[in-house]
Write a protein that holds these residues in place. Structure first.
Motif, PDB file in Angstrom:
ATOM      1  N   UNK A  95      40.831   2.073  62.690  1.00 36.87           N
ATOM      2  CA  UNK A  95      39.904   1.416  61.767  1.00 36.87           C
ATOM      3  C   UNK A  95      38.545   2.109  61.731  1.00 36.87           C
ATOM      4  N   UNK A  96      38.132   2.695  62.832  1.00 36.43           N
ATOM      5  CA  UNK A  96      36.797   3.277  62.940  1.00 36.43           C
ATOM      6  C   UNK A  96      36.441   4.234  61.791  1.00 36.43           C
ATOM      7  N   UNK A  97      37.297   5.186  61.415  1.00 36.65           N
ATOM      8  CA  UNK A  97      36.911   6.087  60.320  1.00 36.65           C
ATOM      9  C   UNK A  97      36.745   5.373  58.974  1.00 36.65           C
ATOM     10  N   UNK A  98      37.380   4.230  58.804  1.00 34.54           N
ATOM     11  CA  UNK A  98      37.315   3.526  57.530  1.00 34.54           C
ATOM     12  C   UNK A  98      36.104   2.610  57.412  1.00 34.54           C
ATOM     13  N   UNK A  99      35.441   2.348  58.521  1.00 31.87           N
ATOM     14  CA  UNK A  99      34.234   1.518  58.464  1.00 31.87           C
ATOM     15  C   UNK A  99      33.134   2.216  57.676  1.00 31.87           C
ATOM     16  N   UNK A 100      33.008   3.521  57.859  1.00 27.54           N
ATOM     17  CA  UNK A 100      32.033   4.297  57.081  1.00 27.54           C
ATOM     18  C   UNK A 100      32.372   4.294  55.598  1.00 27.54           C
ATOM     19  N   UNK A 137      49.102  12.633  55.364  1.00 26.54           N
ATOM     20  CA  UNK A 137      48.873  13.619  54.300  1.00 26.54           C
ATOM     21  C   UNK A 137      49.574  13.163  53.027  1.00 26.54           C
ATOM     22  N   UNK A 138      49.020  13.562  51.860  1.00 28.08           N
ATOM     23  CA  UNK A 138      49.665  13.175  50.602  1.00 28.08           C
ATOM     24  C   UNK A 138      50.963  13.955  50.375  1.00 28.08           C
ATOM     25  N   UNK A 139      51.883  13.323  49.666  1.00 31.63           N
ATOM     26  CA  UNK A 139      53.141  13.961  49.283  1.00 31.63           C
ATOM     27  C   UNK A 139      52.851  14.866  48.090  1.00 31.63           C
ATOM     28  N   UNK A 171      39.448  10.758  56.493  1.00 32.05           N
ATOM     29  CA  UNK A 171      39.827   9.767  57.516  1.00 32.05           C
ATOM     30  C   UNK A 171      41.345   9.743  57.683  1.00 32.05           C
ATOM     31  N   UNK A 172      42.075   9.802  56.569  1.00 29.71           N
ATOM     32  CA  UNK A 172      43.540   9.812  56.647  1.00 29.71           C
ATOM     33  C   UNK A 172      44.052  11.086  57.320  1.00 29.71           C
ATOM     34  N   UNK A 177      49.896   8.048  44.346  1.00 32.33           N
ATOM     35  CA  UNK A 177      50.094   9.071  45.371  1.00 32.33           C
ATOM     36  C   UNK A 177      50.952   8.522  46.514  1.00 32.33           C
ATOM     37  N   UNK A 178      51.853   9.352  46.972  1.00 35.42           N
ATOM     38  CA  UNK A 178      52.668   9.025  48.144  1.00 35.42           C
ATOM     39  C   UNK A 178      52.066   9.650  49.386  1.00 35.42           C
ATOM     40  N   UNK A 179      52.394   9.100  50.546  1.00 31.68           N
ATOM     41  CA  UNK A 179      51.835   9.610  51.796  1.00 31.68           C
ATOM     42  C   UNK A 179      52.917   9.681  52.865  1.00 31.68           C
ATOM     43  N   UNK A 180      52.717  10.630  53.771  1.00 33.54           N
ATOM     44  CA  UNK A 180      53.589  10.724  54.937  1.00 33.54           C
ATOM     45  C   UNK A 180      52.742  11.028  56.161  1.00 33.54           C
ATOM     46  N   UNK A 181      53.247  10.630  57.280  1.00 37.28           N
ATOM     47  CA  UNK A 181      52.602  10.933  58.554  1.00 37.28           C
ATOM     48  C   UNK A 181      53.549  11.880  59.273  1.00 37.28           C
ATOM     49  N   UNK A 182      53.086  13.086  59.451  1.00 35.23           N
ATOM     50  CA  UNK A 182      53.919  14.201  59.914  1.00 35.23           C
ATOM     51  C   UNK A 182      55.133  14.299  58.989  1.00 35.23           C
ATOM     52  N   UNK A 183      56.338  14.060  59.489  1.00 37.58           N
ATOM     53  CA  UNK A 183      57.526  14.163  58.635  1.00 37.58           C
ATOM     54  C   UNK A 183      58.037  12.799  58.170  1.00 37.58           C
TER      55      UNK A 183
END
Length: 184
Positions: free
Chosen positions: A79-84, A123-125, A116-117, A159-165
Motif C-alpha cells: 500500500x505504501x507506494x500508492x499513498x503518494x 507489468x502490463x500485458x 508503483x506497480x 489494460x491487462x496485467x501480470x506479475x512475473x509470469x
C-alpha cells in the motif's frame, strides 16, 4: 524335626495346602511396589502430555501471530507506494488550473502509479500490435480491415496485467478480422 516339617506341608483335604505367611507378605509387597512404580510412570506420562499440549498450543498461537504480522507487513509494503498516488489525486482535485494543467497532472499521477506497480513486479500485458493470445487477451469485438493481419490486436480497451509470469487480469481488446486471409 523332620516330622514337624512333614506335618506342615501335609495336605489337609479340608483346608488345602498350608501357605507360609512370610511368603504371602513378600508377594503383596512386590505387587504394591509395582503398583507404585506404574502410578509414577502414569503421572510422568500425564505430565509430559500436558506439557506437550501446552507447547503445541503455544506454537499454534505463535504461528498465527507470525502469519498475521507477515500479512500486515506485506500489505503495508504494498500500500505504501500508492499513498503518494492518492495524495496527488487529492491535490489534483483541489487544484484550480486549466484543462491542460489538469491533464498533465493526471498523466504524472498515472506515471507514478505505473512506477508503483513496477516496484511490485506488476507489468502490463502487451496488446496493441501483438497477435491475439486468448491466454492473456480477452476479445471484446473485432474490426474488419484489410490493412492488418487476421487476429492482430488493434485496440486496447482495458489494460491487462501480470506479475512475473502469472496473469492478474487479461487485456480487453478489439482484434482485426481480415477476410482476405484464411485463418488456421
Amino acid at each position: 524335626m523332620q516330622d514337624e516339617m512333614t506335618e506342615r506341608t501335609t495336605l489337609d483335604p479340608e483346608s488345602g495346602p498350608e501357605i507360609d505367611p512370610s511368603h504371602e507378605i513378600s508377594a503383596e509387597s512386590g505387587v504394591h511396589t509395582e503398583l507404585e512404580q506404574v502410578k509414577g510412570e502414569r503421572h510422568q506420562l500425564l505430565d509430559r502430555l500436558a506439557r506437550l499440549q501446552a507447547e503445541f498450543d503455544n506454537a499454534r498461537k505463535r504461528e498465527a501471530k507470525e502469519r498475521a504480522d507477515s500479512r500486515d507487513y506485506t500489505i503495508s509494503n504494498t500500500v505504501d507506494p500508492f499513498l503518494g498516488v492518492m495524495d496527488n489525486f487529492q491535490l489534483a482535485l483541489k487544484a484550480n488550473g486549466t484543462k491542460e494543467q489538469l491533464r498533465a497532472g493526471v498523466e504524472l499521477i498515472l506515471k507514478q502509479m505505473e512506477d508503483a506497480l513496477k516496484g511490485l513486479n506488476v507489468v502490463p500485458v502487451e496488446s496493441v500490435g501483438a497477435q491475439f493470445d486468448p491466454r492473456i487477451h480477452e476479445a471484446l469485438g473485432s474490426i474488419e480491415t484489410k490493412e492488418f493481419p487476421d487476429h492482430q490486436v488493434l485496440e486496447e480497451i482495458r489494460r491487462g496485467y501480470k506479475i512475473r509470469d502469472k496473469l492478474l487480469r487479461p487485456a480487453l481488446v478489439r482484434i482485426a478480422v481480415n477476410p482476405g486471409q484464411v485463418s488456421d
